[in-house]
Motif scaffolding. Structure first.
Motif, PDB file in Angstrom:
ATOM      1  N   VAL A  51       0.894  -1.395   0.263  1.00 52.15           N
ATOM      2  CA  VAL A  51      -0.034  -0.025   0.194  1.00 52.15           C
ATOM      3  C   VAL A  51       1.206   1.312   0.047  1.00 52.15           C
ATOM      4  N   LEU A  52       0.628   2.210  -0.776  1.00 62.60           N
ATOM      5  CA  LEU A  52       1.181   4.129  -0.771  1.00 62.60           C
ATOM      6  C   LEU A  52      -0.138   4.253  -0.070  1.00 62.60           C
ATOM      7  N   VAL A  53      -0.049   5.466   0.016  1.00 63.57           N
ATOM      8  CA  VAL A  53      -0.852   6.980   0.670  1.00 63.57           C
ATOM      9  C   VAL A  53      -0.901   7.655   0.471  1.00 63.57           C
ATOM     10  N   GLU A  54      -0.428   8.803   0.498  1.00 63.75           N
ATOM     11  CA  GLU A  54       0.373  10.093  -0.309  1.00 63.75           C
ATOM     12  C   GLU A  54      -1.167  10.783  -0.141  1.00 63.75           C
ATOM     13  N   LEU A  55      -1.214  12.481   0.917  1.00 59.78           N
ATOM     14  CA  LEU A  55      -3.010  13.248   0.689  1.00 59.78           C
ATOM     15  C   LEU A  55      -1.896  14.202   1.713  1.00 59.78           C
ATOM     16  N   ASP A  56      -2.421  15.543   1.057  1.00 58.34           N
ATOM     17  CA  ASP A  56      -2.427  16.879   1.594  1.00 58.34           C
ATOM     18  C   ASP A  56      -4.080  17.581   1.821  1.00 58.34           C
ATOM     19  N   LEU A  57      -4.110  17.463   3.797  1.00 65.96           N
ATOM     20  CA  LEU A  57      -4.637  17.870   3.507  1.00 65.96           C
ATOM     21  C   LEU A  57      -5.372  19.609   3.184  1.00 65.96           C
ATOM     22  N   ASP A  58      -4.811  20.179   2.428  1.00 62.30           N
ATOM     23  CA  ASP A  58      -4.781  21.013   2.062  1.00 62.30           C
ATOM     24  C   ASP A  58      -5.130  21.877   0.759  1.00 62.30           C
ATOM     25  N   GLY A  59      -5.021  20.552   0.425  1.00 56.88           N
ATOM     26  CA  GLY A  59      -5.694  19.863  -0.960  1.00 56.88           C
ATOM     27  C   GLY A  59      -6.809  20.590  -2.195  1.00 56.88           C
ATOM     28  N   THR A  60      -7.660  19.495  -2.613  1.00 58.44           N
ATOM     29  CA  THR A  60      -9.082  20.700  -3.168  1.00 58.44           C
ATOM     30  C   THR A  60      -9.848  19.047  -4.096  1.00 58.44           C
ATOM     31  N   GLY A  61      -9.737  17.901  -3.264  1.00 58.11           N
ATOM     32  CA  GLY A  61     -10.312  17.211  -2.815  1.00 58.11           C
ATOM     33  C   GLY A  61     -10.021  16.501  -4.552  1.00 58.11           C
ATOM     34  N   ARG A  62      -8.645  16.455  -5.141  1.00 57.05           N
ATOM     35  CA  ARG A  62      -8.252  15.356  -5.680  1.00 57.05           C
ATOM     36  C   ARG A  62      -7.438  14.951  -5.376  1.00 57.05           C
ATOM     37  N   THR A  63      -8.217  13.409  -6.119  1.00 59.04           N
ATOM     38  CA  THR A  63      -7.844  11.291  -5.700  1.00 59.04           C
ATOM     39  C   THR A  63      -7.133  11.010  -7.467  1.00 59.04           C
ATOM     40  N   ASP A  64      -6.884   9.641  -6.547  1.00 57.99           N
ATOM     41  CA  ASP A  64      -5.704   8.667  -7.662  1.00 57.99           C
ATOM     42  C   ASP A  64      -6.015   7.648  -7.009  1.00 57.99           C
ATOM     43  N   ILE A  65      -7.465   6.767  -7.479  1.00 60.71           N
ATOM     44  CA  ILE A  65      -7.355   5.581  -6.356  1.00 60.71           C
ATOM     45  C   ILE A  65      -7.056   4.594  -7.236  1.00 60.71           C
ATOM     46  N   SER A  66      -6.724   3.362  -6.749  1.00 62.16           N
ATOM     47  CA  SER A  66      -5.877   2.139  -7.403  1.00 62.16           C
ATOM     48  C   SER A  66      -5.775   1.170  -5.654  1.00 62.16           C
ATOM     49  N   THR A  67      -6.993   0.440  -5.309  1.00 57.28           N
ATOM     50  CA  THR A  67      -6.966  -0.733  -4.586  1.00 57.28           C
ATOM     51  C   THR A  67      -6.916  -1.753  -5.144  1.00 57.28           C
ATOM     52  N   SER A  68      -7.199  -2.024  -6.348  1.00 59.19           N
ATOM     53  CA  SER A  68      -8.068  -3.419  -6.828  1.00 59.19           C
ATOM     54  C   SER A  68      -9.446  -3.995  -6.131  1.00 59.19           C
ATOM     55  N   VAL A  69      -9.811  -3.418  -5.216  1.00 58.17           N
ATOM     56  CA  VAL A  69     -11.331  -2.908  -4.871  1.00 58.17           C
ATOM     57  C   VAL A  69     -11.546  -2.128  -5.899  1.00 58.17           C
ATOM     58  N   PRO A  70     -12.579  -2.154  -6.918  1.00 57.87           N
ATOM     59  CA  PRO A  70     -13.990  -1.328  -7.711  1.00 57.87           C
ATOM     60  C   PRO A  70     -14.632  -0.509  -6.331  1.00 57.87           C
ATOM     61  N   PHE A  71     -15.236  -1.174  -5.773  1.00 58.88           N
ATOM     62  CA  PHE A  71     -16.133  -0.010  -4.894  1.00 58.88           C
ATOM     63  C   PHE A  71     -15.594   0.330  -3.490  1.00 58.88           C
ATOM     64  N   TYR A  72     -14.231  -0.053  -3.254  1.00 60.43           N
ATOM     65  CA  TYR A  72     -13.567   0.930  -2.124  1.00 60.43           C
ATOM     66  C   TYR A  72     -12.827   2.194  -3.098  1.00 60.43           C
ATOM     67  N   ASP A  73     -12.830   1.639  -4.036  1.00 64.10           N
ATOM     68  CA  ASP A  73     -12.219   3.295  -5.253  1.00 64.10           C
ATOM     69  C   ASP A  73     -13.181   4.512  -5.203  1.00 64.10           C
ATOM     70  N   HIS A  74     -14.683   3.947  -5.726  1.00 61.67           N
ATOM     71  CA  HIS A  74     -15.663   4.338  -5.639  1.00 61.67           C
ATOM     72  C   HIS A  74     -15.312   5.158  -3.960  1.00 61.67           C
ATOM     73  N   MET A  75     -15.967   4.362  -3.218  1.00 55.74           N
ATOM     74  CA  MET A  75     -15.949   5.144  -2.315  1.00 55.74           C
ATOM     75  C   MET A  75     -14.977   6.095  -1.390  1.00 55.74           C
ATOM     76  N   LEU A  76     -13.590   5.649  -1.729  1.00 59.39           N
ATOM     77  CA  LEU A  76     -12.601   6.725  -1.291  1.00 59.39           C
ATOM     78  C   LEU A  76     -12.317   7.362  -2.379  1.00 59.39           C
ATOM     79  N   THR A  77     -12.550   7.499  -3.526  1.00 56.79           N
ATOM     80  CA  THR A  77     -12.708   9.047  -4.073  1.00 56.79           C
ATOM     81  C   THR A  77     -14.235   9.745  -3.799  1.00 56.79           C
ATOM     82  N   ALA A  78     -14.826   9.217  -2.955  1.00 54.74           N
ATOM     83  CA  ALA A  78     -15.596  10.156  -2.492  1.00 54.74           C
ATOM     84  C   ALA A  78     -15.461  10.750  -1.720  1.00 54.74           C
ATOM     85  N   LEU A  79     -14.326   9.778  -0.585  1.00 56.60           N
ATOM     86  CA  LEU A  79     -13.568  10.828   1.273  1.00 56.60           C
ATOM     87  C   LEU A  79     -12.382  11.422   0.202  1.00 56.60           C
ATOM     88  N   GLY A  80     -12.083  11.140  -0.410  1.00 60.36           N
ATOM     89  CA  GLY A  80     -11.377  12.973  -0.851  1.00 60.36           C
ATOM     90  C   GLY A  80     -11.873  13.517  -1.769  1.00 60.36           C
TER      91      GLY A  80
END
Length: 199
Positions: A16-45
């Protein structure tokens, strides 16, 4: 001061690699090999305005559980790292989010004390297989792993819902909006927002 983090986690079950910026704009690049989880993490960001990159691979041929869990652990660790000493943050966040028939509330305290209260999912929600990979029981496990590794207190309540997809997505979006409020810098806050002087 940049409020960013990079966390790498490698086990015999996942990488796993996670990078984040608390002061961002909600830009996401998600790939976990679990498609629904990708969808949820994209919404989270997107709805937290946290820039979020998640790249993960794992033994999903066995079960999605290991990869989903390790991503949540890494995400929690990244949140804790990016928050630093927590000076100037709002600390608390509360959000009520609808998704069609579903309604979820999330309340966050960036307290330094990990705790999760999760309630209100309809009976049987934990057994639903959503998107072919994501079991409903993983929702609580993700929330618990994030809360414990970020050292935050998190309350999530499902107030209404019928569709399993909507029930999970409303919770992730509520968490996103509550986090957005809690980690925001408040110009009126001087130092650590605690009477103890530490969080």
């Amino acid at each position: 001061m940049t409020r960013t983090a990079r966390v790498e986690r490698a086990t015999s079950e996942s990488k796993v690699l996670v990078e984040l910026d608390l002061d961002g704009t909600g830009r996401t690049d998600i790939s976990t090999s679990v498609p629904f989880y990708d969808h949820m993490l994209t919404a989270l960001g997107k709805h937290s305005l946290i820039d979020l990159t998640v790249q993960a691979t794992g033994d999903t041929h066995i079960d999605a559980h290991h990869t989903v869990e390790d991503v949540a652990i890494s995400l929690g660790e990244a949140l804790r790292q990016a928050l630093g000493d927590k000076a100037g943050i709002s600390r608390f966040g509360d959000a009520l989010v609808p998704l069609d028939e579903a309604l979820a509330q999330a309340v966050v305290d960036v307290s330094g004390r990990p705790y999760l209260v999760h309630e209100g999912e309809p009976a049987g929600q934990e057994y639903h297989l959503i998107g072919g990979h994501f079991t409903g029981s993983l929702t609580r496990h993700v929330l618990e792993s994030i809360a414990h590794h970020a050292n935050i207190c998190l309350h999530v309540r499902v107030l209404a819902g019928r569709d399993p997809h909507h029930i999970v997505e409303a919770q992730f979006k509520a968490l996103a909006r509550a986090l957005r409020a809690a980690v925001a810098l408040d110009p009126r806050v001087e130092g650590i927002p605690s009477t103890k002087g530490a969080l």
